[in-house]
Write an enzyme that holds these catalytic residues in place. Structure first.
Site, short mmCIF file in Angstrom:
data_model
loop_
_atom_site.label_atom_id
_atom_site.label_comp_id
_atom_site.label_asym_id
_atom_site.label_seq_id
_atom_site.Cartn_x
_atom_site.Cartn_y
_atom_site.Cartn_z
CD GLU A 109 -93.49 -10.55 108.72
OE1 GLU A 109 -94.63 -10.93 109.10
OE2 GLU A 109 -92.85 -11.62 108.50
CG HIS A 140 -68.68 0.83 123.78
ND1 HIS A 140 -67.60 1.42 124.46
CD2 HIS A 140 -69.82 1.10 124.70
CE1 HIS A 140 -67.99 2.11 125.45
NE2 HIS A 140 -69.21 2.09 125.68
CE LYS A 152 -93.34 -18.76 104.73
NZ LYS A 152 -94.84 -18.68 105.08
O1 PA5 Z 1 -96.70 -12.04 111.09
C1 PA5 Z 1 -96.83 -12.80 110.29
O2 PA5 Z 1 -98.01 -13.00 109.82
C2 PA5 Z 1 -95.75 -13.97 110.13
O3 PA5 Z 1 -94.52 -13.40 110.77
C3 PA5 Z 1 -96.00 -15.32 110.67
O4 PA5 Z 1 -96.27 -15.00 112.19
C4 PA5 Z 1 -94.71 -16.20 110.43
O5 PA5 Z 1 -94.64 -16.49 109.19
C5 PA5 Z 1 -95.37 -17.78 111.11
O6 PA5 Z 1 -96.55 -18.01 110.50
P1 PA5 Z 1 -97.22 -19.36 111.00
O7 PA5 Z 1 -98.00 -18.58 112.47
O8 PA5 Z 1 -98.52 -19.45 110.29
O9 PA5 Z 1 -96.55 -20.45 111.37
#
Ligand code: PA5
Length: 451
Positions: free
Chosen positions: A291, A312, A426
């Site tokens: 990310e 494996h 989303k």
């Molecule tokens: O690293 C990030 O920002 C994302 O992976 C969030 O943690 C994830 O989308 C979950 O979001 P939230 O904590 O708002 O539910």
């Protein structure tokens, strides 16, 4: 301060020449300055840098008190969250506690079983989890910085209903712990209305950098792991990362070497472990780097393998398949437990040559043999030596990966602290669900799906 995590880059040199490394060093030095000077993109999300020394001590004490209450009144803790609101806690619990944490007898474990949900949308998973909880006492830690993430919100609605049926609304409210923004979001509104004990995800810390906030710390504390030592490990790493210059800083050198390998055409990094307990540390690392770096058509694709298991399956590809990857191996120097191979009077299985040797010795021979085989096959290798899997080492590892990730992102020229691409799925999902406000998109997507 002695470090429990160190890096060895010698086997990366097959694709990272000394000249390339020297050329990359000033770029990482500049990236570190940008990070620490808080002058780069995403600089509103750098709270994790000083977190190990600058955390809310009052909240830390409340986390411990809440964990003690959950340990005393619950057979099961349900942790509801996804992405950065899930992976750090799971990584730490699976690394630090019993390999069969939920299955081992409570007299050994001593703490509640812990299950994670809200990290998928599978009805089968939810139904099976409800069966596992059965009539037993449970608590919920619902974790969402935004307070609006669908996977998490849906799971919370389902399990809140079950909990309220079991205990009544008032008692249920005492068993629900919400970790979320200090003022915004549906989860915060709900917590205020229902009176849940709340913990804060700081404004300046994004999900994937939040393992050492209440996001990770409450579930980790419930599991019985020592959160003071985890923070201490991160403190040690912070001092190391900040104070050492590049000639004495292998976290900076990790950013150097992986960026050299990327620029030399290797767009995939495979994190390998030889301890199953580290499986979710790899999952956490994949999210952190994926990310943070994967945007603007750039980045190193982070993937992971569990060895020797995956020798494996994926071992063949790593050795002889398309050469677009390098490997980063976590080498745990001292296993938490030891097993010695016995002697058979008649050597039918041909293993007596290993009599008296430890299982870890065999594991290390597999590791060293694999590293050399992969290097011979043209796969550069970075080795991370980890003293042992304990709280001090893991806190240090978490922080060092985060620090290297921030620098790497700036070398790449992207903002390592946002995740705009996550919104695309989303929007489509909301449109297909018929969420108000998405009508136009709904029609467009349905037409495409029918084609
Ligand atoms: O690293 C990030 O920002 C994302 O992976 C969030 O943690 C994830 O989308 C979950 O979001 P939230 O904590 O708002 O539910």
């Amino acid at each position: 301060m002695a470090q429990r995590i160190s890096f060895d880059f010698r086997n990366a040199k097959i694709k990272a020449s000394d000249a390339d490394i020297e050329a990359m060093k000033p770029r990482v030095v500049a990236a570190k300055e940008t990070l620490l000077g808080r002058t780069g993109e995403g600089n509103a999300f750098l709270g994790w840098i000083d977190l190990p020394v600058n955390y809310d001590k009052e909240e830390f004490a409340r986390i411990k008190a809440a964990a003690a209450k959950i340990q005393s009144d619950s057979d099961v803790l349900l942790v509801i969250g996804i992405g950065g609101s899930y992976l750090g806690a799971r990584a730490a619990i699976e690394a630090l506690r019993h390999s069969f944490y939920n299955a081992v007898d409570r007299s050994v474990r001593k703490t509640p079983e812990i299950y994670f949900c809200g990290n998928n949308l599978s009805s089968t998973y939810v139904k099976h989890l409800i069966q596992v909880i059965g009539d037993r006492d449970f608590s919920i830690n619902v974790i969402s910085k935004s307070g609006t993430t669908t996977e998490c919100s849906v799971a919370f609605r389902l399990f809140k209903e079950i909990m309220e049926k079991k205990y009544g609304k008032e008692e249920a409210a005492k068993r629900i712990y919400a970790t979320t923004d200090k003022e915004k979001g549906a989860l915060k509104t709900l917590s205020n209305e229902e009176g849940y004990e709340s913990f804060i995800v700081p404004d300046d810390i994004g999900g994937r950098y939040s393992v050492l906030t209440a996001v990770g710390l409450l579930p980790i504390a419930v599991s019985g792991a020592d959160i003071d030592k985890l923070m201490q490990g991160a403190q040690n790493a912070r001092q190391y990362c900040i104070e050492n210059d590049i000639e004495n800083n292998d976290v900076m050198m990790y950013a150097v070497v992986r960026n050299v390998l990327r620029e030399n055409g290797l767009g995939m990094e495979i994190l390998a472990n030889y301890e199953p307990a580290l499986h979710y540390v790899s999952e956490w690392w994949k999210q952190l780097y994926g990310e943070s770096e994967g945007k603007e058509d750039k980045g190193i694709f982070p993937t992971a393998v569990d060895f020797t298991t995956d020798l494996h399956s994926l071992g063949q590809f790593i050795q002889q398949g398309t050469k677009n990857h390098f490997e980063t191996v976590i080498n745990v120097l001292n296993p938490r437990e030891e097993v010695i191979i016995g002697t058979e009077p008649v050597d039918l299985d041909g293993l007596n040559y290993l009599s008296g040797k430890t299982l870890d010795f065999i594991n290390k021979c597999a590791m060293n043999g694999t590293i050399l085989a992969h290097v011979d096959g043209g796969v550069p290798n970075i080795r991370i030596d980890m003293d042992t899997i304990d709280e001090l080492s893991l806190g240090e590892l978490f922080y060092k990966f985060e620090f290297a990730c921030g620098m790497s992102g700036y070398v790449l020229g992207i903002n390592p602290f946002n995740q705009p691409g996550v919104e695309s799925y989303k929007k489509n999902m909301f449109a297909l669900l018929g969420k108000p406000g998405y009508e136009e998109k709904t029609a467009e997507l349905l037409a495409r799906l029918e084609q």
